[in-house]
Design a protein around this motif. Structure first.
Motif, mmCIF file in Angstrom:
data_model
loop_
_atom_site.group_PDB
_atom_site.id
_atom_site.type_symbol
_atom_site.label_atom_id
_atom_site.label_comp_id
_atom_site.label_asym_id
_atom_site.label_seq_id
_atom_site.Cartn_x
_atom_site.Cartn_y
_atom_site.Cartn_z
ATOM 1 N N LEU A 233 0.819 -1.214 0.000
ATOM 2 C CA LEU A 233 0.000 0.000 0.000
ATOM 3 C C LEU A 233 0.855 1.267 0.000
ATOM 4 O O LEU A 233 0.437 2.301 -0.513
ATOM 5 C CB LEU A 233 -0.965 -0.009 1.189
ATOM 6 N N ASP A 234 2.080 1.181 0.549
ATOM 7 C CA ASP A 234 2.969 2.351 0.514
ATOM 8 C C ASP A 234 3.374 2.674 -0.921
ATOM 9 O O ASP A 234 3.533 3.826 -1.294
ATOM 10 C CB ASP A 234 4.216 2.097 1.360
ATOM 11 N N THR A 235 3.559 1.651 -1.728
ATOM 12 C CA THR A 235 3.933 1.871 -3.131
ATOM 13 C C THR A 235 2.717 2.268 -3.949
ATOM 14 O O THR A 235 2.784 3.126 -4.816
ATOM 15 C CB THR A 235 4.516 0.566 -3.733
ATOM 16 N N LEU A 236 1.582 1.643 -3.648
ATOM 17 C CA LEU A 236 0.370 1.873 -4.438
ATOM 18 C C LEU A 236 -0.232 3.250 -4.155
ATOM 19 O O LEU A 236 -0.763 3.894 -5.056
ATOM 20 C CB LEU A 236 -0.649 0.767 -4.114
ATOM 21 N N LYS A 237 -0.131 3.708 -2.910
ATOM 22 C CA LYS A 237 -0.703 4.991 -2.471
ATOM 23 C C LYS A 237 -2.129 5.175 -2.995
ATOM 24 O O LYS A 237 -2.412 6.133 -3.730
ATOM 25 C CB LYS A 237 0.161 6.170 -2.941
#
Ligand code: HEC
Length: 279
Positions: A233-237
């Motif tokens: 989720l940190d990469t997908l934002k």
């Protein structure tokens, strides 16, 4: 095909009543798969080999199995002299081995579907996929039974083979093909901004994130979560609306939380993820 048989009666075609055997095999195996899959999604024990995540691993293996199944159909037609070319000697062996390989390719998929994700019915696509998934091994068992028992009426084996092929393609159509189309067409949506409404409480969402099991599947530094099954989720934002939609509807291997979380809890967890991802 030209097996010598000692007694005359054993040479004849089996009566239609024998069809009960493959039908029973189909029912028993499909039912067993369905019963084994009767659980809610588990958060541990997934693997992804060299794929980006377990969902793409499933899609990759399923696609390979369908490609081999196409060869199965083609080589079967060749074996039964339905093609204009003379039948080569190796075709029977190629047919058997491509079938075994296709079966092997379905195993990592079945492992994730049956033992990890389980039977799901949040929408028609997933329900159809779950039902067809249970039927695949049933259809496989029926076809193998027919091949092993021999001497069924001429139409039985092609019909069983065609059914197995259709079920497999159906499973693939409702999952892998859907995934490939979904991932490309969904991409531009990320550019659209989506404000967090005042009715959503991000601080309360932190607790939801922990208790609902999001952490088991997703990485989110703010929550000290290191799950590897779903996207990081940190990469997908993802923005608020995307988390809201995904948690409500599920999809692509993620369960729907519409029945297990209240609307307020879903708003809160969406606000929490949208405001903390990538931070
Ligand atoms: C059983 C594992 C699992 C659980 C539990 C889970 N997810 Fe997911 N999640 C996934 C998978 C797999 C995907 C990828 C879906 C896809 O590719 O379409 C995903 C996708 C997402 C996405 C991306 C949606 C998009 O638009 O691409 C978000 C956001 C998300 N999950 C948030 C959550 C939150 C918040 C929770 C807890 C309420 C949660 N997930 C629980 C497996 C899980």
């Amino acid at each position: 095909m030209t097996e010598p048989a000692p007694a005359a009666p054993s040479l004849g075609t089996r009566s239609t009543r024998w069809l009960a055997v493959p039908l029973l095999a189909f029912a028993l195996v499909s039912l067993t798969a369905g019963l084994l899959a009767r659980h809610s999604p588990r958060s541990k024990g997934y693997f992804r080999l060299f794929f980006s995540d377990p969902v793409h691993l499933k899609a990759g293996f399923a696609t390979a199995a369908v490609a081999l199944a196409c060869f199965q159909l083609f080589s079967a037609a060749w074996i039964f002299r339905k093609l204009p070319w003379p039948r080569p000697r190796w075709i029977g062996r190629a047919h058997r081995w491509s079938g075994r390989l296709a079966f092997a390719f379905t195993l990592p998929v079945a492992y994730h579907c049956i033992f990890k994700l389980g039977f799901q019915d949040p929408d028609t696509r997933v329900l159809a996929h779950s039902l067809l998934g249970c039927a695949v091994y049933g259809a496989f068992a029926a076809k193998v039974t027919i091949v092993r028992l021999h001497r069924f009426q001429r139409w039985v084996l092609p019909v069983a083979g065609a059914l197995l092929f259709s079920v497999l393609v159906g499973v693939w159509y409702t999952s892998a093909l859907w995934l490939y189309q979904h991932t490309t067409s969904a991409a531009p949506a990320y550019a659209v901004p989506s404000p967090i409404p005042a009715s959503a409480n991000a601080a309360a969402g932190a607790a939801v994130f922990k208790t609902a099991g999001c952490a088991g599947c997703h990485t989110l530094a703010a929550a000290h979560a290191g799950g590897q099954i779903g996207p990081n989720l940190d990469t997908l934002k993802p923005n608020y609306a995307q988390v809201l939609a995904q948690v409500t509807n599920g999809g692509g291997g993620m369960p729907s939380f519409a029945k297990t979380l209240t609307a307020a809890q879903i708003r809160n967890v969406a606000a929490y993820v949208a405001s903390n991802a990538g931070g």
